[in-house]
Design a protein around this motif. Structure first.
Motif: not given
Length: 210
Positions: A197, A201, A205
């Protein structure tokens, strides 16, 4: 006074030579400039340099070419044991709930206590056996797939979870095999997603910045 001082000095020197190999004596002026923190200079109270006590590297030695993380075979024992203990604890709680529900019309007596204890032990053993068997299948498939592919990644996790679910429910026919495979795929996929995860992420980003 001088004779006593010399005598005590001789005794100290003799004891120092016997225990410490004749350690040098320091005056109060010399000891006043010794820092109490840092452990970098030579301490006058020790016969070894404290710099040798500072460990800047890992405290364990790995064989040549070995990884710092444990492989699937090493984690298999923890996985199987943890699953058995988790199943036993969950089964015991579930058995206690079932025992209290089934005997709620009975008065508190020895037969009721025996029935509740039997339900707790039966459910605990059943759930421990179930989760332990699933963990054993998952670990065996994971080790075999990793050895066959020669790689350690999330594909092994998802494949091992899917095959474990299919084999565990193989006695329930094709529909049971399909349900077990889907359940194993969902659980192993969720586990792989949880482990990656932060990476997912972070990649999302960073792509938004460009």
């Amino acid at each position: 006074m001088d004779n006593n001082s010399q005598g005590s000095g001789g005794i100290k020197g003799g004891l120092g030579g016997f225990f410490g190999g004749g350690a040098p004596e320091y005056s109060n002026t010399e000891l006043a400039g010794v820092p109490l923190t840092g452990m970098s200079p030579l301490s006058p109270y020790l016969n070894v340099d404290p710099r040798y006590l500072i460990q800047d590297t890992d405290e364990f030695i790995l064989p040549t070419g070995a990884n710092k993380t444990r492989g699937r075979f090493e984690l298999a024992f923890f996985t199987i044991g943890g699953s058995c203990m988790t199943g036993a604890a969950f089964g015991a709680v579930n058995g206690l709930r079932m025992g209290l529900t089934e005997t709620r019309d009975m008065a508190w007596s020895k037969p009721r206590n025996v029935q509740i204890i039997n339900m707790v032990t039966r459910q605990g053993a059943s759930w421990a056996n179930t989760l332990g068997s699933v963990a054993l299948l998952y670990s065996a498939f994971g080790v075999a797939i990793a050895k066959a592919r020669g790689a350690e990644d999330d594909i092994n996790t998802v494949a091992a979870g899917t095959l474990s679910g299919m084999l565990f429910k193989s006695g329930s026919g094709l529909k049971g095999v399909a349900r077990g495979g889907l359940a194993g795929l969902a659980l192993s996929g969720a586990y792989a997603l949880y482990n990656n995860w932060d990476h997912i992420t972070g990649s999302t980003s960073s792509s938004r910045l460009y």
